[in-house]
Design an enzyme around this catalytic site. Structure first.
Site, PDB file in Angstrom:
ATOM      1  N   GLU A  73       0.819  -1.211   0.000  1.00  0.00           N
ATOM      2  CA  GLU A  73       0.000   0.000   0.000  1.00  0.00           C
ATOM      3  C   GLU A  73       0.856   1.266   0.000  1.00  0.00           C
ATOM      4  O   GLU A  73       0.393   2.326  -0.404  1.00  0.00           O
ATOM      5  CB  GLU A  73      -0.912   0.011   1.234  1.00  0.00           C
ATOM      6  N   GLN A  83      10.717 -18.343  -9.618  1.00  0.00           N
ATOM      7  CA  GLN A  83      12.039 -18.973  -9.626  1.00  0.00           C
ATOM      8  C   GLN A  83      12.116 -20.164 -10.561  1.00  0.00           C
ATOM      9  O   GLN A  83      13.209 -20.618 -10.912  1.00  0.00           O
ATOM     10  CB  GLN A  83      12.419 -19.398  -8.217  1.00  0.00           C
ATOM     11  N   CYS A  89      15.184 -19.985  -4.240  1.00  0.00           N
ATOM     12  CA  CYS A  89      14.367 -19.115  -3.394  1.00  0.00           C
ATOM     13  C   CYS A  89      15.224 -18.138  -2.614  1.00  0.00           C
ATOM     14  O   CYS A  89      14.849 -16.976  -2.397  1.00  0.00           O
ATOM     15  CB  CYS A  89      13.517 -19.958  -2.464  1.00  0.00           C
ATOM     16  N   GLU A 114      18.480 -11.855 -10.926  1.00  0.00           N
ATOM     17  CA  GLU A 114      18.696 -13.038 -10.105  1.00  0.00           C
ATOM     18  C   GLU A 114      19.721 -13.970 -10.732  1.00  0.00           C
ATOM     19  O   GLU A 114      20.420 -14.702 -10.019  1.00  0.00           O
ATOM     20  CB  GLU A 114      17.382 -13.791  -9.895  1.00  0.00           C
ATOM     21  N   GLU A 147      18.220  -6.897 -14.881  1.00  0.00           N
ATOM     22  CA  GLU A 147      17.772  -8.183 -15.406  1.00  0.00           C
ATOM     23  C   GLU A 147      18.074  -8.343 -16.889  1.00  0.00           C
ATOM     24  O   GLU A 147      18.466  -9.419 -17.338  1.00  0.00           O
ATOM     25  CB  GLU A 147      16.259  -8.321 -15.162  1.00  0.00           C
ATOM     26  N   ASP A 176      21.014  -8.559  10.659  1.00  0.00           N
ATOM     27  CA  ASP A 176      20.300  -9.756  11.101  1.00  0.00           C
ATOM     28  C   ASP A 176      19.213  -9.342  12.096  1.00  0.00           C
ATOM     29  O   ASP A 176      19.454  -8.507  12.984  1.00  0.00           O
ATOM     30  CB  ASP A 176      21.255 -10.737  11.777  1.00  0.00           C
ATOM     31  N   HIS A 217      12.603 -22.960   2.813  1.00  0.00           N
ATOM     32  CA  HIS A 217      12.201 -22.007   1.769  1.00  0.00           C
ATOM     33  C   HIS A 217      12.434 -20.592   2.272  1.00  0.00           C
ATOM     34  O   HIS A 217      12.278 -20.310   3.477  1.00  0.00           O
ATOM     35  CB  HIS A 217      10.730 -22.219   1.423  1.00  0.00           C
TER      36      HIS A 217
END
Length: 676
Positions: A73, A83, A89, A114, A147, A176, A217
């Site tokens: 939003e 992927q 992932c 990626e 990309e 972290d 994942h």
């Protein structure tokens, strides 16, 4: 690709998102069995130990008590990706979180590669599995590319070619996050975070709840909603299984379900955009017969972040193999826009049959016109926005790429599209029966009625061709073909195909020069690099005519860089070989140029020189390092020619200053140093 986004700055209280009501019995995701084969999260032992210590800390104080917070939003989430058949992932989670960090800081939506991470990471992560940290390390110590330069192939067998691409953004650091709801919510106030969880074989996207086991994942948390899942509350999560899975690629999961929140990381990035300047609009190099000559291109960075650039040289893309090339009026050495109204002096073309699908047949030009080496004395006009010197019967509205061997050929296409002059407007023809003719489509609508178009073709013997655009649109401007081609449809120039070229007040001229020949005459001493803020890079260009006869040769410098306002542009470069190239140098300048001030460094006074290839509006300004204007040296309309302006800086302190020349819509900037 990248696009600019206006980030919505609002109160952190956001309305609850509408979602479908939860079903009592969740259907099994039939694609899940396939996806389970490619769950590729591998967490190193060192990371497990690091996070185990981190999780021993007590939760922080909650900074935002709102029930709902959603970066979708607030304009801070980039599009969902897929992927595919690769356990990547970890790659998509890290790249997605970093894309969001940049989007929030810079309001620029980059599509980052990626495949770069798969092929180039230093930690051994691959389609067989990996760890987000390996992606983040690459972003911090090398940088991320777009990309398009390394498209995703879901494969470990793609060579790492990142050195041939431009670094668009550099990650600054990595944080972290402890595995508790409060610390993850606080981290989300800065931006989306990458995290991990366990996918079970009956997992579904809407409020699946299960215990924690080893995570398999990686995903991106983009927000929270304390009202989710029957009041349990949960995370709003971006997955990497494509937009056809879940809720347009997103899913909702209760807090702590399946271990969601373990091994959460937040990429750190603050806004520091570079800003590229270039001192050449076009480069003309005069070379003696059989010799060589040089010129210098200067690229600068007047932004606040490092500018990464790469320069490639190539044969000019706006030149065909016959020797035709085109320039538009926005180019300072291009034609001037000057609409010719022929509605009162010309004749309205009476199209036979249905005027929306008709061809005028041959119209007498009254003179001979040379087109791709052939002489013509008539032209055929189609209601659909094109003309041909030979095709008197085609009426097709199905525009195509140019050139193409299918009819029509010997083609002039100022705007080949589904136009309907039979509904309103008209098409007109005028000739002076001596050396020039004009064909105008005037206020002609397209077939769906969302655009009205006024444009024209101008022919001037022996071979000058000009397209002019008076008003186009508003709709349908991206639904036509613009260009020209020869009689066999094998040679031609395509200006655009189903892309918006103009909404009006523009001219395009086609020029005829010698065939381009082999492109082996240009060499640059620098092809890529990094320019720090307030610094400049001189690039020496050498043009050699040792194996080229006298004539004019055209090429381009393609400049790729990470300035989001100017990611890619071309600089035409022309090598003029022959005795005329070393003759009179006092002619009117052929390009816009801003010369280095002299003296530099200077004490109190210096001279700034610039050249204009045609009459235009000119502004010459001086700025300090804070971007504040400290001098306005010129602000007027000036004729083509060479100009010199003296600047007195006796009332200013020593330091670096920038002087900027704005000529029309072109801007050149250089740096100078005041020393007292």
């Amino acid at each position: 690709m990248r696009r600019f986004v206006t980030t919505v700055i609002v109160s952190l209280t956001v309305m609850m998102i509408f979602r479908p009501a939860m079903a009592d019995n969740k259907p099994i995701d039939e694609s899940l069995q396939k996806r389970m084969k490619y769950l590729g999260l591998i967490i190193p032992e060192e990371a497990k130990q690091r996070f185990a210590e981190l999780d021993k800390r007590p939760p922080s104080i909650l900074l935002n008590p709102d029930d709902v917070f959603d970066w979708r939003e607030l304009g801070g989430v980039t599009p969902v990706k897929d992927q595919g058949n690769c356990g990547s992932c970890w790659d998509f989670a890290a790249t997605g979180a970093f894309e969001s960090a940049v989007l929030i800081a810079d309001s620029v939506e980059w599509d980052l590669s990626e495949q770069q991470v798969l092929s180039c990471n230093w930690g051994g992560s691959s389609c067989d599995g990996g760890w987000m940290n390996n992606a983040y390390q690459l972003f911090m110590y090398y940088g991320s590319i777009e990309e398009y330069c390394m498209p995703y192939a879901a494969s470990d067998y793609i060579d790492c070619i990142q050195d041939s691409c431009v670094v668009m953004v550099m990650q600054e650091d990595l944080s972290d996050i402890p595995n508790n709801i409060t610390d993850i919510k606080n981290a989300l106030l800065i931006g989306p975070v990458s995290t991990t969880y366990t996918v079970f074989d009956d997992f579904y996207w809407d409020c699946y709840d299960n215990v924690y086991t080893s995570p398999n994942h990686a995903v991106v948390i983009v927000g929270w909603d304390d009202n989710l899942c029957g009041g349990q509350g949960g995370w709003i999560v971006k997955n990497s299984w494509g937009v056809n899975w879940g809720d347009n690629g997103f899913f909702y999961i209760p807090y702590n379900s399946c271990g969601i929140g373990h091994y959460t990381q937040r990429p750190l990035y603050t806004s520091h955009l570079p800003e590229l300047t270039c001192d050449h609009e076009q480069i003309d190099v005069l070379v003696p017969s059989g010799g060589q000559a040089s010129d210098t291109l200067q690229i600068g960075n007047v932004g606040v972040g490092d500018l990464y650039y790469r320069i490639l040289s190539s044969a000019a893309s706006n030149v065909d193999s016959f020797g035709y090339y085109w320039l538009e009026s926005e180019n300072l050495v291009g034609p001037d826009y000057s609409w010719i109204d022929i509605t009162s002096i010309g004749n309205a073309i009476e199209f036979p049959g249905n005027p929306n699908y008709s061809n005028s047949g041959h119209l007498d030009l009254g003179f001979e016109f040379n087109y791709y080496g052939n002489l013509f004395n008539s032209i055929c006009v189609c209601s659909k926005g094109w003309a041909s010197f030979t095709d008197s019967t085609s009426t097709t509205s199905f525009n195509r790429n140019i050139p193409h061997t299918s009819l029509p050929n010997d083609l002039l296409a100022p705007f080949w599209a589904s136009l309907n002059p039979g509904d309103s407007g008209g098409v007109y023809f005028y000739s002076n029966n001596s050396d020039s003719a004009v064909i105008s489509w005037v206020e002609v609508p397209n077939n769906v009625g969302d655009g009205i178009f006024t444009f024209q073709i101008i022919l001037v013997a022996p071979y000058t061709i000009i397209y002019q655009y008076n008003s186009m649109g508003p709709g349908g401007t991206n639904q036509g073909s613009i260009g020209m081609e020869n009689g066999t449809g094998t040679v031609g120039l395509e200006i655009c195909y189903e892309e918006e070229f103009t909404t009006g007040q523009k001219a395009v001229q086609f020029y005829l020069g010698p065939p381009p020949g082999e492109f082996d005459w240009l060499e640059a001493d620098v092809s890529h690099g990094v320019i720090h803020p307030a610094e400049f890079q001189d690039i020496n260009l050498t043009c050699s005519a040792t194996s080229h006869p006298d004539g004019i040769y055209r090429g381009e410098l393609e400049v790729y860089n990470n300035d989001p306002n100017n990611v890619y542009f071309k600089i035409p470069i022309i090598m003029n070989v022959g005795e005329q190239a070393v003759g009179d140098q006092d002619e009117v300048p052929q390009r816009l140029s801003l010369l280095q001030n002299y003296p530099n460094p200077f004490n109190a006074q210096t001279e700034i020189r610039y050249t204009l290839p045609k009459r235009t509006d000119v502004k010459l300004e001086v700025f300090n390092l804070l971007g504040q204007r400290v001098g306005l040296l010129q602000n007027a309309t000036q004729n083509k020619g060479e100009y010199a302006v003296n600047w007195d800086a006796s009332n200013l302190s020593s330091g670096i200053y920038f002087y900027k020349l704005s000529a029309g819509n072109k801007i050149n900037t250089k740096r100078m140093t005041l020393v007292k």
